[in-house]
Design a protein around this motif. Sequence first.
Motif, short mmCIF file in Angstrom:
data_model
loop_
_atom_site.label_atom_id
_atom_site.label_comp_id
_atom_site.label_asym_id
_atom_site.label_seq_id
_atom_site.Cartn_x
_atom_site.Cartn_y
_atom_site.Cartn_z
N PRO A 245 12.54 1.51 0.21
CA PRO A 245 13.39 1.02 -0.88
C PRO A 245 12.59 0.73 -2.14
O PRO A 245 11.39 0.45 -2.08
CB PRO A 245 14.00 -0.27 -0.30
N LEU A 246 13.25 0.79 -3.27
CA LEU A 246 12.61 0.50 -4.55
C LEU A 246 12.12 -0.95 -4.55
O LEU A 246 12.86 -1.87 -4.23
CB LEU A 246 13.61 0.72 -5.69
N ALA A 247 10.86 -1.13 -4.91
CA ALA A 247 10.26 -2.47 -4.90
C ALA A 247 10.27 -3.05 -6.30
O ALA A 247 9.99 -2.36 -7.29
CB ALA A 247 8.83 -2.39 -4.36
N LEU A 248 10.57 -4.34 -6.41
CA LEU A 248 10.52 -5.03 -7.69
C LEU A 248 9.07 -5.32 -8.06
O LEU A 248 8.22 -5.50 -7.18
CB LEU A 248 11.30 -6.34 -7.61
N PRO A 249 8.76 -5.41 -9.33
CA PRO A 249 7.40 -5.79 -9.73
C PRO A 249 7.03 -7.16 -9.17
O PRO A 249 7.86 -8.06 -9.08
CB PRO A 249 7.47 -5.82 -11.26
N PHE A 250 5.80 -7.30 -8.75
CA PHE A 250 5.20 -8.55 -8.27
C PHE A 250 5.69 -9.00 -6.90
O PHE A 250 4.90 -9.38 -6.05
CB PHE A 250 5.40 -9.70 -9.28
N VAL A 251 7.00 -8.98 -6.66
CA VAL A 251 7.53 -9.52 -5.40
C VAL A 251 7.83 -8.43 -4.37
O VAL A 251 7.99 -8.71 -3.19
CB VAL A 251 8.81 -10.37 -5.63
N GLY A 252 7.92 -7.18 -4.81
CA GLY A 252 8.20 -6.09 -3.86
C GLY A 252 9.61 -6.18 -3.31
O GLY A 252 10.58 -6.40 -4.04
N ASN A 253 9.72 -6.06 -1.97
CA ASN A 253 11.03 -6.08 -1.29
C ASN A 253 11.29 -7.42 -0.61
O ASN A 253 12.17 -7.52 0.25
CB ASN A 253 11.10 -4.98 -0.23
N ILE A 254 10.56 -8.46 -0.99
CA ILE A 254 10.65 -9.74 -0.30
C ILE A 254 12.06 -10.32 -0.34
O ILE A 254 12.49 -11.01 0.59
CB ILE A 254 9.65 -10.75 -0.90
N LEU A 255 12.82 -10.03 -1.39
CA LEU A 255 14.15 -10.61 -1.54
C LEU A 255 15.20 -9.90 -0.68
O LEU A 255 16.31 -10.40 -0.54
CB LEU A 255 14.59 -10.57 -3.01
N SER A 256 14.84 -8.76 -0.08
CA SER A 256 15.84 -7.99 0.66
C SER A 256 15.54 -7.85 2.14
O SER A 256 16.26 -7.17 2.85
CB SER A 256 15.97 -6.59 0.05
#
Length: 499
Positions: free
Chosen positions: A41-52
């Motif tokens: 999955p597309l990772a957010l900057p800095f946090v990656g996929n931690i929120l999902s």
Amino acid sequence: MWLSDVFLSLDLDFIFLLILLFLLITDYLNNRKPLNYPPGPLALPFVGNILSVDNKNPLRQLAEDYGNVFSVRLGRERWVVVCGYKMVKETLVTQVDNFVDRPHSAIADRFNKEPSACWRLGVFFTTNGEMWKRQRRFALSTLRTFGVGKRNLEQSICEEIRHLQEEIEKEKGQAFSPAGVFNNAVSNIICQLVMGKRFDYNDYNFQIMLKYISEALRLEGSIWGLLYLSFPAVMKHLPGPHNKIFSSYNSVLDFFSQEIERHKKDLDHSHPRDYIDAFLTEMQTHKEPGVSFTESNLALCCLDLFLAGTETTATTLQWALIYLINNPDIQKNIQAEIDRVIGQNRLPTMADRPNLPYTDAVIHEVQRMGNIVPLNGLRVAAKGTTLDGYFIPKGTSVMPNLTSVLFDPTEWETPDTFNPGHFLDAEGRFVRREAFLPFSAGKRACLGEGLARMELFLFFVGLFQRFCFSTVDGVELRTEGIIGATRTPFPFHIYAKAR
């Protein structure tokens, strides 16, 4: 003056924008995927996929979206997740030497790194290379010496079954939670192997130790543990539940350190009584620098043995109650088989197992559906390799997903249904299944598998031989589970009626 303030404000905004742009570019460059790297999955900057990744079963959905080998990013860490029996076997068995070591772990480093040493200590979850091999060989041989797989350990388990039965009888048919008494009973078996004694179920220090172990395992496998692994430099300075992981483990280590001191006072090197005695004796012959036979490592090895030998087996017995209360016909069938083969006047032995194929199949199905350890311990690639056609660079952290094996639709006829028939042939004989991997596989397979199998069989038969279990009329016990380092049932109460 007003114009200068405006220009200063614009300069500061521009500087902040440049800093943010620089950080974004740095994050992108540092986390670029190599060519032919597993998708994800597309990772957010800095946090990656931690929120999902903190959903109930995100990995199953990700496997459906990206295939049986995919990647996720957690903060600065990137994992490759391996799913399905075929690919997990490829990782743990076919390429066993490449995926035998553990990667860096911020949690392990915080509480168990030897000062002035370059290895992490313990026996199951931490050490690598020759240190790990030596500790594993020592633990295996010592546990065998003190009874694993032998008749005298069977007798100890049967004696503990009597204590457990008496404790349940004290409830006098009233509703009670089985979690505590199961933890007490199973823990006492590993206590006898490690410390040479059992504890009374009302022993305060014993109860506190079990509480701390359960709490640490729950938090370590929760979002708080994941946040600590992903952002250790930040999390170690922040307040929050994650700090209880370390305070709980340290309290358990203090418990073992006190027990080690008691053992040292009356130690006879020529006649070791248990694992602690044997380890202290081994320390006498391995005093050279760089060897992991030290008192600090002894306490950590004791902790590892308890983590592996208590929570998983006790939790499996809880799941057994849930599935057999929810399926009363299956409960009646195993009791009929037990009555026919053993009767109700003697406790079971391991020699009875071949004559109880249906009961054995039910136990295995409980382990499969209970899914006690949903994820295997992380592995690290010793060299660059391929999995399912994707490139896995040296040093990549790889997570074998055991849940995906136990529920693999290509391996199980009814993967999402409790069905003892998965382990029976047309004639009712017990059948082993290659995709049954609750203890993992390869060189890092659970060291205590033999002990766990013995405990599960004897405790399970001893319980259903003596009692009929039920819950409040019209209530079906929940089977979703609470995900931590282990998958535990939601709290529940039962009735136990003597047969």
